[in-house]
Design a protein around this motif. Structure first.
Motif, PDB file in Angstrom:
ATOM      1  N   GLY A 172       0.867  -1.185   0.000  1.00 53.75           N
ATOM      2  CA  GLY A 172       0.000   0.000   0.000  1.00 53.75           C
ATOM      3  C   GLY A 172       0.901   1.233   0.000  1.00 53.75           C
ATOM      4  N   ALA A 173       0.616   2.190  -0.885  1.00 51.97           N
ATOM      5  CA  ALA A 173       1.547   3.300  -1.125  1.00 51.97           C
ATOM      6  C   ALA A 173       1.981   4.057   0.143  1.00 51.97           C
ATOM      7  CB  ALA A 173       0.939   4.240  -2.158  1.00 51.97           C
ATOM      8  N   PRO A 174       1.032   4.578   0.945  1.00 54.56           N
ATOM      9  CA  PRO A 174       1.493   5.332   2.119  1.00 54.56           C
ATOM     10  C   PRO A 174       2.229   4.444   3.130  1.00 54.56           C
ATOM     11  CG  PRO A 174      -0.770   5.887   1.576  1.00 54.56           C
ATOM     12  CD  PRO A 174      -0.437   4.666   0.786  1.00 54.56           C
ATOM     13  N   ALA A 175       1.782   3.210   3.292  1.00 55.51           N
ATOM     14  CA  ALA A 175       2.418   2.307   4.276  1.00 55.51           C
ATOM     15  C   ALA A 175       3.860   2.011   3.903  1.00 55.51           C
ATOM     16  CB  ALA A 175       1.622   1.004   4.403  1.00 55.51           C
ATOM     17  N   ALA A 186      -3.047  -0.299   4.392  1.00 55.16           N
ATOM     18  CA  ALA A 186      -2.237   0.267   3.307  1.00 55.16           C
ATOM     19  C   ALA A 186      -1.617   1.611   3.686  1.00 55.16           C
ATOM     20  CB  ALA A 186      -3.108   0.443   2.068  1.00 55.16           C
ATOM     21  N   THR A 187      -1.853   2.029   4.919  1.00 53.80           N
ATOM     22  CA  THR A 187      -1.409   3.355   5.374  1.00 53.80           C
ATOM     23  C   THR A 187      -0.840   3.205   6.786  1.00 53.80           C
ATOM     24  OG1 THR A 187      -3.604   3.767   6.301  1.00 53.80           O
ATOM     25  CG2 THR A 187      -3.237   4.518   4.047  1.00 53.80           C
ATOM     26  N   ALA A 188      -0.479   4.338   7.401  1.00 53.20           N
ATOM     27  CA  ALA A 188      -0.050   4.264   8.810  1.00 53.20           C
ATOM     28  C   ALA A 188      -1.232   3.798   9.673  1.00 53.20           C
ATOM     29  CB  ALA A 188       0.444   5.631   9.264  1.00 53.20           C
ATOM     30  N   GLY A 216      -6.711   4.766   6.610  1.00 51.59           N
ATOM     31  CA  GLY A 216      -6.910   4.481   5.191  1.00 51.59           C
ATOM     32  C   GLY A 216      -7.361   5.689   4.394  1.00 51.59           C
ATOM     33  N   THR A 217      -7.303   5.539   3.050  1.00 45.48           N
ATOM     34  CA  THR A 217      -7.703   6.624   2.153  1.00 45.48           C
ATOM     35  C   THR A 217      -9.122   6.343   1.621  1.00 45.48           C
ATOM     36  OG1 THR A 217      -6.562   5.530   0.309  1.00 45.48           O
ATOM     37  CG2 THR A 217      -5.326   7.191   1.548  1.00 45.48           C
ATOM     38  N   ALA A 218      -9.240   5.409   0.660  1.00 41.34           N
ATOM     39  CA  ALA A 218     -10.585   5.079   0.146  1.00 41.34           C
ATOM     40  C   ALA A 218     -11.461   4.531   1.280  1.00 41.34           C
ATOM     41  CB  ALA A 218     -10.471   4.063  -0.988  1.00 41.34           C
ATOM     42  N   LEU A 270      -5.105 -10.715  -4.396  1.00 43.49           N
ATOM     43  CA  LEU A 270      -6.310 -10.793  -3.572  1.00 43.49           C
ATOM     44  C   LEU A 270      -6.354  -9.811  -2.392  1.00 43.49           C
ATOM     45  CD1 LEU A 270      -6.725 -14.705  -3.474  1.00 43.49           C
ATOM     46  CD2 LEU A 270      -7.536 -13.104  -5.209  1.00 43.49           C
ATOM     47  N   GLN A 271      -5.808  -8.626  -2.617  1.00 42.30           N
ATOM     48  CA  GLN A 271      -5.827  -7.642  -1.519  1.00 42.30           C
ATOM     49  C   GLN A 271      -7.256  -7.259  -1.116  1.00 42.30           C
ATOM     50  OE1 GLN A 271      -3.915  -7.422  -4.234  1.00 42.30           O
ATOM     51  NE2 GLN A 271      -1.993  -6.360  -3.871  1.00 42.30           N
ATOM     52  N   GLY A 272      -8.193  -7.299  -2.086  1.00 38.95           N
ATOM     53  CA  GLY A 272      -9.576  -6.947  -1.761  1.00 38.95           C
ATOM     54  C   GLY A 272     -10.206  -8.001  -0.869  1.00 38.95           C
ATOM     55  N   VAL A 286     -11.462   4.397  -5.035  1.00 40.51           N
ATOM     56  CA  VAL A 286     -10.243   3.579  -4.987  1.00 40.51           C
ATOM     57  C   VAL A 286      -9.094   4.433  -4.453  1.00 40.51           C
ATOM     58  CG1 VAL A 286     -10.937   2.128  -6.958  1.00 40.51           C
ATOM     59  CG2 VAL A 286      -9.587   4.190  -7.368  1.00 40.51           C
ATOM     60  N   GLY A 287      -7.976   3.794  -4.151  1.00 43.77           N
ATOM     61  CA  GLY A 287      -6.776   4.515  -3.729  1.00 43.77           C
ATOM     62  C   GLY A 287      -5.903   4.830  -4.934  1.00 43.77           C
ATOM     63  N   ALA A 288      -4.644   5.202  -4.673  1.00 50.38           N
ATOM     64  CA  ALA A 288      -3.717   5.523  -5.766  1.00 50.38           C
ATOM     65  C   ALA A 288      -2.286   5.255  -5.332  1.00 50.38           C
ATOM     66  CB  ALA A 288      -3.858   6.985  -6.172  1.00 50.38           C
ATOM     67  N   ASP A 289      -1.460   4.940  -6.317  1.00 47.14           N
ATOM     68  CA  ASP A 289      -0.025   4.736  -6.058  1.00 47.14           C
ATOM     69  C   ASP A 289       0.821   5.880  -6.592  1.00 47.14           C
ATOM     70  OD1 ASP A 289      -1.262   1.875  -6.051  1.00 47.14           O
ATOM     71  OD2 ASP A 289       0.610   1.833  -4.902  1.00 47.14           O
ATOM     72  N   ARG A 290       0.358   6.507  -7.649  1.00 52.02           N
ATOM     73  CA  ARG A 290       1.050   7.690  -8.161  1.00 52.02           C
ATOM     74  C   ARG A 290       0.096   8.442  -9.085  1.00 52.02           C
ATOM     75  NH1 ARG A 290       7.237   8.410 -10.058  1.00 52.02           N
ATOM     76  NH2 ARG A 290       7.554   6.386  -9.053  1.00 52.02           N
ATOM     77  N   ALA A 306      -2.111   6.005 -11.351  1.00 54.12           N
ATOM     78  CA  ALA A 306      -1.733   4.586 -11.288  1.00 54.12           C
ATOM     79  C   ALA A 306      -2.292   3.997  -9.999  1.00 54.12           C
ATOM     80  CB  ALA A 306      -0.217   4.439 -11.308  1.00 54.12           C
ATOM     81  N   ASN A 307      -2.953   2.881 -10.125  1.00 48.06           N
ATOM     82  CA  ASN A 307      -3.438   2.128  -8.954  1.00 48.06           C
ATOM     83  C   ASN A 307      -3.440   0.652  -9.342  1.00 48.06           C
ATOM     84  OD1 ASN A 307      -4.528   2.111  -6.221  1.00 48.06           O
ATOM     85  ND2 ASN A 307      -6.449   1.455  -7.126  1.00 48.06           N
ATOM     86  N   LYS A 308      -3.824  -0.173  -8.424  1.00 42.56           N
ATOM     87  CA  LYS A 308      -3.782  -1.630  -8.623  1.00 42.56           C
ATOM     88  C   LYS A 308      -4.379  -2.046  -9.968  1.00 42.56           C
ATOM     89  CE  LYS A 308      -2.250  -4.016  -6.563  1.00 42.56           C
ATOM     90  NZ  LYS A 308      -0.853  -4.429  -6.926  1.00 42.56           N
TER      91      LYS A 308
HETATM   92  O1  MRU Z   1       0.549  -3.852  -4.667  1.00 44.93           O
HETATM   93  P1  MRU Z   1      -0.064  -3.130  -3.509  1.00 44.93           P
HETATM   94  O2  MRU Z   1      -0.910  -3.994  -2.650  1.00 44.93           O
HETATM   95  O3  MRU Z   1       0.960  -2.340  -2.732  1.00 44.93           O
HETATM   96  O4  MRU Z   1      -1.024  -2.062  -4.202  1.00 44.93           O
HETATM   97  C1  MRU Z   1      -1.775  -1.206  -3.393  1.00 44.93           C
HETATM   98  C2  MRU Z   1      -2.712  -0.347  -4.139  1.00 44.93           C
HETATM   99  O5  MRU Z   1      -2.787  -0.363  -5.346  1.00 44.93           O
HETATM  100  C3  MRU Z   1      -3.516   0.637  -3.330  1.00 44.93           C
HETATM  101  O6  MRU Z   1      -4.755   0.882  -3.914  1.00 44.93           O
HETATM  102  C4  MRU Z   1      -2.745   1.966  -3.237  1.00 44.93           C
HETATM  103  O7  MRU Z   1      -1.436   1.742  -2.817  1.00 44.93           O
HETATM  104  C5  MRU Z   1      -3.400   2.938  -2.337  1.00 44.93           C
HETATM  105  S1  MRU Z   1      -3.220   2.534  -0.654  1.00 44.93           S
HETATM  106  C6  MRU Z   1      -3.893   3.758   0.291  1.00 44.93           C
END
Ligand code: MRU
Length: 356
Positions: free
Chosen positions: A47-50, A163-165, A168-170, A195-197, A234-238, A246-248
């Motif tokens: 998870g991006a922030p984590a 996915a964060t500290a 969460g975001t979404a 299978l993160q969902g 949804v969340g985002a990675d960049r 960009a997201n999953k």
């Molecule tokens: O491959 P992952 O599990 O690190 O991907 C995570 C995601 O795509 C999340 O949606 C994204 O990092 C946002 S997390 C707040």
């Protein structure tokens, strides 16, 4: 939250091992920077922030334990760790953003000396952690008004406390709406292949007692056509400066489906996920993972021998498919380029360009 995703323990960093969830709740103590880097790479934490927080804590731990007492030797040793962290995963810009913050403290070792720099690096990592918690709450506060009573909300992957500290975001938007008295139902894409969902988001929602249904990724269209979904978050990675996100892997298909069905599609992300150095999503580096994640399931082959596999971990959703980006500064809408730049101008923050 009843669990902690990541925790600074002074001589180690404790993380909840996300590879084993939901079946096994096991914490891992990373006692040095290399084990932290390995945990990011093998997705024990993800998870991006984590992963930004994890990389910063890994660097802080290395600084705390480094034996070097001369500034140049200390700088060289910790710079090596910064480099190691930045090699772990290429797409989520939060990782590079956090490493960059740590590097800026490290660069001042000549002025502050080694002992003070160790302390400052630990403080910076803890600040990144604390800020992420606060930012998530603010994203929730801004986004909760998008949710109406009775809504069916679709989400993809895991953009929750895991996915964060924390928070969460979404999912933070959903937690804030729930706390504000809203009643809604969440549809959770299982999110092949990792299978993160199914494993992580559903686990969080069950603990939080938010009604949720897991679906396979290819069921979203039929639910939309049956009018069971009226919002996607949804969340985002960049996020590039034109708003491309960009997201999953699988997020782009959802956005196209949502557009076709006139369903608003929102991205929830902290401003640390913005990369204004990139003009569009085309420039975002996409992580390619081991194809066995696709051709195998828990070690067993599910595809015939000799067939090829394709396993990009992320895709890019065009900004024209996105209704808004929910950040800690408010909801950003079209024109994204102008509106995203505005919030950076106010902050005068360093623009991170990280290439993977
Ligand atoms: O491959 P992952 O599990 O690190 O991907 C995570 C995601 O795509 C999340 O949606 C994204 O990092 C946002 S997390 C707040």
């Amino acid at each position: 939250m009843k669990f902690k995703t990541i925790e600074w323990k002074g001589d180690a960093i404790r993380i909840l091992d996300q590879r084993r969830l939901p079946g096994v709740i096991r914490y891992l103590d990373c006692k040095d920077a290399s084990s932290m880097a390995k945990a990011i790479r093998n997705m024990a934490i993800r998870g991006a922030p984590a992963i930004g927080v994890a990389a910063a804590m890994g660097i802080a731990l290395a600084a705390k334990k480094a034996r070097d007492s001369k500034p140049q030797a200390f700088l060289t040793a910790i710079e090596k760790v910064c480099h190691e962290m930045s090699q772990t995963r290429p797409t989520a810009v939060n990782l590079f953003w956090a490493v960059d913050r740590m590097r800026r403290i490290l660069a001042q070792v000549g002025a502050y000396g080694v002992e003070q720099t160790r302390v400052r690096l630990v403080e910076e990592a803890l600040l990144i952690y604390k800020e992420d918690m606060e930012v998530n709450r603010k994203i929730g506060k801004h986004g909760k008004r998008l949710i109406k009573n009775g809504d069916g909300i679709l989400t993809h992957c895991n953009a929750g406390a895991l996915a964060t500290a924390g928070y969460g975001t979404a999912l933070g938007v959903m937690y804030a709406a729930r706390d504000g008295g809203k009643r809604f139902h969440v549809f959770v894409d299982e999110t092949r292949p990792m299978l993160q969902g199914c494993r992580l988001t559903a686990w969080e929602l069950v603990q939080e007692k938010i009604p949720a249904t897991v679906i396979t990724d290819n069921m979203a269209g039929v639910l939309m056509s049956q009018k069971k979904i009226n919002l996607v978050i949804v969340g985002a990675d960049r996020i590039a400066r034109n708003g491309d996100t960009a997201n999953k892997i699988g997020t782009y298909s959802l956005a196209v489906l949502a557009k076709w069905h006139n369903i608003p599609f929102y991205v929830a992300a902290p401003t640390s996920t913005l990369d204004l150095s990139l003009a569009s999503g085309q420039d975002i580096p996409i992580e390619q993972r081991d194809v066995r994640e696709v051709t195998h399931f828990r070690g067993c082959s599910i595809a015939p021998e000799g067939v090829q596999g394709f396993n990009p971990a992320f895709d890019v959703t065009l900004h024209s498919l996105i209704e808004g980006i929910i950040t800690e500064k408010g909801i950003i809408r079209e024109p994204f380029e102008k509106n995203l730049k505005k919030i950076f101008k106010k902050e005068k923050r360093l623009i991170v360009g990280a290439g993977g």
